[in-house]
Design an enzyme around this catalytic site. Structure first.
Site, PDB file in Angstrom:
ATOM      1  N   HIS A  74      -5.767   1.920  -4.395  1.00 34.59           N
ATOM      2  CA  HIS A  74      -4.844   1.377  -3.386  1.00 34.59           C
ATOM      3  C   HIS A  74      -4.445  -0.046  -3.765  1.00 34.59           C
ATOM      4  CE1 HIS A  74      -7.892  -1.033  -0.785  1.00 34.59           C
ATOM      5  NE2 HIS A  74      -8.437  -0.793  -1.955  1.00 34.59           N
ATOM      6  N   HIS A 134      -2.593   1.442   6.833  1.00 35.58           N
ATOM      7  CA  HIS A 134      -2.955   1.279   5.420  1.00 35.58           C
ATOM      8  C   HIS A 134      -3.135   2.653   4.803  1.00 35.58           C
ATOM      9  CE1 HIS A 134      -4.364  -0.946   1.915  1.00 35.58           C
ATOM     10  NE2 HIS A 134      -5.278   0.014   1.752  1.00 35.58           N
ATOM     11  N   CYS A 186       0.819  -1.221   0.000  1.00 36.63           N
ATOM     12  CA  CYS A 186       0.000   0.000   0.000  1.00 36.63           C
ATOM     13  C   CYS A 186       0.849   1.265   0.000  1.00 36.63           C
ATOM     14  CB  CYS A 186      -0.969  -0.013   1.181  1.00 36.63           C
ATOM     15  SG  CYS A 186      -0.211   0.108   2.816  1.00 36.63           S
TER      16      CYS A 186
END
Length: 337
Positions: A313, A301, A253
């Protein structure tokens, strides 16, 4: 990485309010837990938890690996300085040896006796003055030599300390890597225990490629670099999640965010936690394309806001870089780079 479940979004850019219904439908399509738990829901929730734990360990791995890179550079610089100081020290010792030899040859005889046996007192006095000058210069050289030796000892001590820190960082990298691999192996084992249709449903992405682009609305990036970063992130759609990777063939990520902004000439830090503070914080309701959106209280994240309540993402292993609703996880915060 992170849970595949989608929570209710808490904010959008201008014109995104109309997307509330769309986001709710998308959340349902992505596998939100029904009111009555199905037999395999517990397995799926455990997989979610393992992916979340693996992602946290991945960001810890990225941080330790980044620290190791910095330390390797510092150790290399210290070794270069030590080599230069050693060369200077060797040169000074050679010069002092020459001065010592000259003094011995010129002043080996007691000055008082030399005056008594001298045929020319004026010549002796000239030689004596030269000896005094040599001695004074030599004293200065000795002091410089002592200074260089102290500097060299300090450089060596600092290099030794950095080497110790580097070794600790290497061990941390290895430890976090083992943790990630263990969590991912457990998650794969649990997923393999699900029936084929449920496993396929878990892995189904909301929009995984350029052929199924969501309506991103009319919101524009706030700067040229943000526009370039969004374009880079969109070019990565469909590429695989690879933990610890920052492109171009695979990403985790934070690696996707770092790579995307690098294409815009902006150097982002490596971890999602550091990326959270890589710019100015803005409310989620004011998010614009190119803004970074971090999730969970520990910012483990991160995705990039793309417009109309969507982020790009790298979700988790097995799921490619894709669009998902901005409200897919709790604790969203927005950073404008």
């Amino acid at each position: 990485m992170g849970s595949h479940r989608r929570l209710v979004p808490s904010g959008f850019d201008r014109g995104a309010a109309a997307a509330l219904g769309v986001l709710s439908a998308a959340a349902a399509a992505l596998g939100t837990v029904p009111a009555v738990a199905a037999p395999h829901d517990d397995t799926r929730s455990r997989v979610d938890r393992l992916y979340e734990e693996a992602e946290k360990a991945t960001e810890a791995y990225n941080k330790a690996d980044e620290r190791a890179d910095v330390l390797r550079g510092q150790v290399g610089d210290a070794q270069d300085r030590i080599a230069r100081q050693q060369e200077r020290l060797n040169s000074m010792r050679e010069q002092l040896g020459s001065l010592a030899g000259a003094q011995y040859r010129s002043g080996g005889l007691d000055p008082t006796l030399a005056l008594l046996f001298s045929d020319d007192p004026d010549d002796y006095l000239a030689k004596a003055a030269a000896i005094d000058r040599i001695s004074s210069h030599q004293a200065g050289e000795l002091k410089d030599l002592q200074d260089v030796m102290r500097q060299l000892a300090q450089e060596r001590a600092e290099a030794t300390k950095k080497l110790g820190e580097l070794e600790k960082s290497r061990k941390a990298v290895a430890s976090h890597k083992r943790t990630v691999e263990k969590k991912l192996a457990e998650a794969r084992q649990l997923l393999n225990s699900l029936p084929d249709d449920e496993r396929a449903g878990y892995d189904r992405s909301s929009r995984s490629g350029r052929d199924d682009l969501p309506d991103l609305g009319g919101a524009l990036p706030t700067s040229g670099r943000a526009a370039a970063a969004v374009a880079a992130a969109r070019s990565a759609l469909g590429r695989p999640y690879v933990w610890g990777a920052n492109g171009p063939s695979g990403f985790d990520c934070s690696g996707l965010m770092q790579w995307s902004y690098a294409q815009a000439g902006v150097a982002l830090p490596r971890t999602s936690q550091a990326q959270r503070y890589a710019g100015r914080q803005v409310p989620l309701s004011q998010a614009q394309p190119g803004d970074l959106v971090t999730y969970r209280s520990d910012a483990s994240h991160v995705g990039m806001y793309a417009g109309n309540g969507q982020v790009i993402h790298a979700p988790y292993p097995g799921a490619p870089v894709r669009y998902d609703p901005v409200g897919m996880m709790p604790g969203a915060t927005v950073t404008r780079v």
